[in-house]
Design an enzyme around this catalytic site. Structure first.
Site, PDB file in Angstrom:
ATOM      1  N   LYS A 181     -32.863  39.165  -1.785  1.00 19.72           N
ATOM      2  CA  LYS A 181     -32.499  38.853  -3.176  1.00 19.72           C
ATOM      3  C   LYS A 181     -33.388  39.593  -4.161  1.00 19.72           C
ATOM      4  O   LYS A 181     -32.934  40.012  -5.219  1.00 19.72           O
ATOM      5  CB  LYS A 181     -32.552  37.346  -3.421  1.00 19.72           C
ATOM      6  CG  LYS A 181     -31.382  36.602  -2.791  1.00 19.72           C
ATOM      7  CD  LYS A 181     -31.308  35.157  -3.249  1.00 19.72           C
ATOM      8  CE  LYS A 181     -30.056  34.484  -2.736  1.00 19.72           C
ATOM      9  NZ  LYS A 181     -29.947  33.072  -3.091  1.00 19.72           N
ATOM     10  N   LYS A 276     -22.836  37.965   4.428  1.00 16.37           N
ATOM     11  CA  LYS A 276     -22.323  36.598   4.346  1.00 16.37           C
ATOM     12  C   LYS A 276     -21.605  36.366   3.021  1.00 16.37           C
ATOM     13  O   LYS A 276     -21.943  36.998   2.014  1.00 16.37           O
ATOM     14  CB  LYS A 276     -23.455  35.593   4.541  1.00 16.37           C
ATOM     15  CG  LYS A 276     -24.161  35.155   3.296  1.00 16.37           C
ATOM     16  CD  LYS A 276     -25.071  33.974   3.568  1.00 16.37           C
ATOM     17  CE  LYS A 276     -25.691  33.465   2.265  1.00 16.37           C
ATOM     18  NZ  LYS A 276     -24.789  32.691   1.427  1.00 16.37           N
ATOM     19  N   LYS A 279     -22.275  32.901  -3.201  1.00 16.05           N
ATOM     20  CA  LYS A 279     -21.945  32.620  -4.593  1.00 16.05           C
ATOM     21  C   LYS A 279     -22.477  33.714  -5.497  1.00 16.05           C
ATOM     22  O   LYS A 279     -21.891  34.030  -6.522  1.00 16.05           O
ATOM     23  CB  LYS A 279     -22.601  31.298  -5.017  1.00 16.05           C
ATOM     24  CG  LYS A 279     -21.857  30.082  -4.564  1.00 16.05           C
ATOM     25  CD  LYS A 279     -22.357  28.861  -5.305  1.00 16.05           C
ATOM     26  CE  LYS A 279     -23.008  27.887  -4.355  1.00 16.05           C
ATOM     27  NZ  LYS A 279     -24.438  28.085  -4.205  1.00 16.05           N
TER      28      LYS A 279
END
Ligand code: ATP
Ligand code: MG
Length: 412
Positions: A181, A276, A279
């Site tokens: 991230k 994956k 959101k």
């Protein structure tokens, strides 16, 4: 998930006080890490250990006379960072439904985690309510489970600070999700909270002395960190040291076990079978949101990534998209893997995609209808969240008090 598998238990004798660390027990059809059971003097005459799955646990042979029963506890949550998607549903929420009948369950909306990356302040409270309504629409029963908002229970943040002091920074630097991230967000600009978020997650779990935590594969590493942190704090501050400070002694935290569902633990992106479903992925085309209207679902499946192999099959590593779409079809249609393999082996993408679209629409439609009902009754939703936070606070405050005491703070 079949109820029949809810009640297997292990009967252990003295000669086998500890299960090997590689043994795997099946809990409600989930894979769990082994449950290590250390010899305990209470159980010196041989004992029954419900490890646990059973509907209740007898805590000692003497208890069997007085029928003292203690339900094992489960906690889990989803971030209100965007739309709840099929991965969150199949990897987490759907599995909670069966668990709430057997365990004491606490399901919360982890709003404090939602601020680890830049977010829209106007959206946060709305997304939090929407996520709560989704939990209930999916079948979480507020008369069985405590449903609450993480930030409504102050102990989460407080315990996080205390745990931070016992967390080596090297442990956090190793976290794959932080690396991924922060790289995506531009390393220099990410907030410290993205690095320390696993400590908050540990606090979310350890506050409730949770036995099991149902999560998707992506959270396994964070759960491992939670376990290590629990053991470290127990070692640093628990036992005799705590007793000398007036505490009860022993372990401060229970060391929790992950529950990873056998299927659906990692639902992949519709645009890349190797990433994956998420959101926070920029493209909405990469995921099916639980509240997507029929035509949007149809369009996303129509345009999703496939391959040019003939026929359809599970478990071919060269065909991640094929495996993912068949798995999704299996889970939303409620069929077995074998049945789906048989049904689809003679199909091509052109004939499979409409099947998958119909199965998705059929599965999600009742959830969407219930969502609208629950969402429009704001008084009901408020009362569920208030009652959930009240029950959760009782447990959390008791743990927090112990931690302050064991760490030597002046009593309030
Ligand atoms: P974000 O991208 O903001 O991290 P997310 O999609 O990963 O969002 P979370 O709120 O972080 O969602 O995760 C909530 C729960 O859903 C966790 O238990 C997580 O393991 C599970 N989960 C998330 N994505 C998937 C997925 N693709 N497949 C299966 N489970 C998933
Ligand atoms: Mg996530």
């Amino acid at each position: 998930m079949g109820r029949a598998i809810l009640s297997h238990f292990l009967i252990l004798s003295n000669s086998a006080p500890q299960l090997s660390s590689s043994s795997i027990s099946k809990l409600n059809g989930f894979a769990s890490r082994s449950v290590r059971i250390r010899q305990n003097s209470k159980y010196s005459n041989g004992f029954r250990c419900y490890c646990d799955v059973s509907h209740s646990q007898q805590t000692s042979p003497e208890d069997s006379r007085t029928s003292v029963t203690v339900k094992k506890r489960i906690v889990s949550g989803v971030q209100p960072t965007g739309s709840v998607h099929l991965g969150n549903y199949l990897g987490a929420i759907k599995n909670w439904i069966a668990l709430q009948n057997t365990y004491e369950t606490l399901f919360f909306i982890v709003d404090l985690h939602a601020i680890t990356l830049p977010y829209d302040t106007k959206e946060l409270s709305k997304a939090t309510r929407d996520t709560a309504a989704i939990y209930l629409a999916c079948g979480i029963d507020a008369s069985k489970a405590s449903v609450f908002v993480q930030s409504h229970v102050h102990a989460h943040v407080e315990l996080m600070w205390l745990l931070s002091s016992a967390t080596p920074i090297g442990w956090l630097n190793r976290m794959i999700q932080f690396k991924e991230k922060s790289r995506k967000a531009g390393d220099e600009n990410v907030g410290v909270a993205l690095l320390t978020y696993p400590v908050l997650m540990a606090s979310d779990i350890l506050l409730y002395q949770s036995d099991f935590v149902p999560v998707g594969e992506d959270q396994k590493q964070h759960l491992e960190l939670t376990r290590e942190l629990a053991e470290r704090v127990n070692y640093l501050y628990g036992g005799r040291k705590w007793k000398k400070l007036g505490g009860r002694g022993g372990a401060i935290f229970k060391v929790p076990e992950p529950l990873i569902p056998p299927a659906g633990a990692r639902v992949m992106s519709l645009t890349d079978g190797l990433s994956k479903m998420s959101k926070s992925a920029p493209s909405d085309q990469s995921r099916i949101n639980l509240l997507d209207p029929k035509d949007v679902i149809a369009n996303k499946i129509k345009r999703c990534k496939t391959d040019s192999f003939p026929a359809l099959e599970f478990d071919n590593p060269e065909r991640p998209e094929c495996n993912n779409l068949l798995s999704v079809y299996q889970l939303v249609s409620g069929k077995t893997k074998e049945d789906v393999a048989k049904e689809c082996q003679g199909l091509n993408w052109g004939s499979f995609k409409p099947l998958l679209t119909d199965a998705l629409i059929e599965h999600l439609h009742p959830i969407q209808v219930r969502y609208e009902e629950i969402h429009s009754d704001s008084a009901y939703l408020d009362s569920v969240l208030e009652e959930g936070a009240r029950k959760a606070s009782e447990i959390a405050d008791a743990t927090l008090k112990n931690v302050y005491q064991a760490m030597g703070f002046l009593r309030r």
